[in-house]
Design a protein around this motif. Structure first.
Motif: not given
Length: 244
Positions: A148, A208, A211-212, A215-216
């Motif tokens: 997280k 980050r 990566n997000l 992932e999204g």
């Protein structure tokens, strides 16, 4: 490349690879093990605290008469070499005078305990997967943040423990190989101070965000699939409702 610039990179590699500067002395530990037959294994482990990075930068800047910008460049490159933006690096050196040390797969032979978390390596020098008959040194990197994005090193963490499985060689079989560092007075946030720290934090945040974003997109694709299937199911249910 200028003499000053060559000195910059030479100093960087000496500091990172040989770990010979006085500023690392209190963060470098050594353990030696012997058996009844004269065989011995010496293991050194170095933890890279924020205090070490700061002192190393100051020492090298004074030694090489760098400008403020050159000092910041050195610090940024040092942070990059150590991957301090998103990992906790430990430098280890083995000096073996006995039976071969065998550690493959290496990632299962070492752990870093930070508070209540037992961390496994995210990267390491792959030469550690080959048997060691004399000397070998290199880095092993552990995650600095959880899934997280929260740091493992918090003000509540007082001690960091690096553990190597004693079964890697007959000389240390049945023994505990632990290295402890007192980090209660070390502030990891100091790593992000100054221009070099801001550059490192920007690098980490960009990574980050990437990566997000990925992932999204994967989650959105899955959500679209679910919505499409729900639409088909509802349509079919309405057709069946007319026949009942």
């Amino acid at each position: 490349m200028s003499v000053k610039r060559r000195g910059f990179y030479f100093a960087l590699m000496v500091c990172v690879l040989s770990v010979s500067t006085a500023s690392a002395a209190e963060w470098r530990q050594k353990k030696e093990y012997r058996d009844d037959f004269g065989a011995s294994v010496e293991i050194q482990a170095t933890y890279y605290a924020a205090e070490y990075v700061e002192r190393s930068t100051q020492d090298q800047a004074q030694k090489n008469l760098w400008t403020a910008d050159e000092a910041e460049d050195y610090r940024y490159n040092l942070l990059q070499q150590l991957k301090l933006d998103d990992t906790i690096p430990v430098f280890i050196r083995f000096t073996n005078r006995g039976p071969a040390i065998r550690m493959a797969p290496f990632e299962s032979q070492v752990t870093l305990t930070v508070g209540k978390h037992r961390l496994s390596p995210v990267d390491y020098d792959k030469r550690f997967n080959f048997k060691i008959t004399d000397e070998r040194e290199g880095f092993v990197y552990f995650p600095r943040y959880d899934s997280k994005g929260k740091p493992y090193l918090t003000p509540k963490v007082k001690t960091v423990k690096f553990t190597i499985d004693g079964a890697i060689t007959p000389v240390t079989l049945g023994k505990t190989i632990d290295f402890f560092w007192d980090v209660k007075d070390d502030d990891p946030n100091k790593l992000l101070q100054g221009k070099s720290g801001a550059r490192m934090e920007m690098d980490r945040l960009n990574k980050r965000v990437g990566n997000l974003t990925k992932e999204g997109k994967e989650l959105q694709d899955r959500l679209n699939e679910i919505q499409e299937e729900l639409s088909k199911l509802n349509k079919r249910m309405m057709e069946l409702q007319k026949e009942i």
